[in-house]
Motif scaffolding. Sequence first.
Motif, short mmCIF file in Angstrom:
data_model
loop_
_atom_site.label_atom_id
_atom_site.label_comp_id
_atom_site.label_asym_id
_atom_site.label_seq_id
_atom_site.Cartn_x
_atom_site.Cartn_y
_atom_site.Cartn_z
N UNK A 13 -1.82 3.70 6.70
CA UNK A 13 -3.15 5.04 6.51
C UNK A 13 -4.34 4.82 6.06
N UNK A 14 -5.67 5.14 6.35
CA UNK A 14 -6.63 4.94 5.68
C UNK A 14 -7.97 5.86 6.45
N UNK A 15 -9.06 6.27 5.80
CA UNK A 15 -10.44 6.37 6.80
C UNK A 15 -10.96 5.28 7.42
N UNK A 16 -10.73 3.97 6.97
CA UNK A 16 -11.57 2.79 6.74
C UNK A 16 -11.50 1.68 7.89
N UNK A 19 -10.48 -1.44 7.49
CA UNK A 19 -9.46 -1.67 6.45
C UNK A 19 -8.20 -1.76 7.74
N UNK A 20 -8.33 -0.87 8.07
CA UNK A 20 -7.39 -0.65 8.72
C UNK A 20 -6.73 -1.64 10.22
N UNK A 21 -7.86 -2.36 11.15
CA UNK A 21 -7.44 -3.38 12.07
C UNK A 21 -7.38 -4.61 11.14
N UNK A 117 -11.01 -5.01 -3.20
CA UNK A 117 -10.60 -5.26 -1.97
C UNK A 117 -8.76 -5.71 -2.04
N UNK A 118 -8.10 -5.71 -1.34
CA UNK A 118 -7.05 -6.25 -1.20
C UNK A 118 -6.69 -7.69 -0.85
N UNK A 119 -6.39 -8.55 -1.19
CA UNK A 119 -6.01 -9.67 -0.11
C UNK A 119 -4.59 -9.78 0.20
#
Length: 145
Positions: A13-16, A19-21, A117-119
Motif C-alpha cells: 500500500x503506497x501512493x507512489x 515504489x509499488x511497481x 529509500x528501501x533496499x
Amino acid sequence: MTTTSPKPQVLLVDDDSDFLWQQKVQLEAAGFDVVTAVGESEAKQKLAERHPDLAVIDVMMDNPDTGFTLCYYIRKMAPNIPLILVTSVVSETGLGFTLASDNDRAWIPADALLAKPIRFEQLRSEIDRLLPVKAMTTGAAVAAP
C-alpha cells in the motif's frame, strides 16, 4: 471473497506508483503473490476481498498519518497479519522514530519499520523474519539458522 494462493501473499500500500511497481516486480520474482493498493480506501477494499499473509504500508499517503490509521484498522480486523511500515519521514523532515523501545511499540502498530529509500534486501529480510513458516513451506524463503 477470500483468495488462497500457494505463494505467500503480500499487500503493498503506497501512493507512489513507482515504489509499488518496483517492489511488486521484485517480490514476484522472489516467489510472492503481490496485491497493490494506492491509498487507504483501496487497501480496505483489497482487504475485504483477500486475506494477505503480510502487508507493507507507507506512512504518509492521503494524510500524514494514513499508514498508522490503516495499521490500526488491520490490527482490529485481522490481528494476525504482520505489518511493515515504510516511510520517508526521516529523509523529508528529519524526524525519526523506531520500534526500539516498548514506548515506541505501544503507539506504532507495526511489526517492522523501514526508512525509504528501501533496499529490497532489507524488505526481504523483514518479510522472511515475519513469515518464516509460510515462506519455508512455499519455497519463497529460507529460514535463518
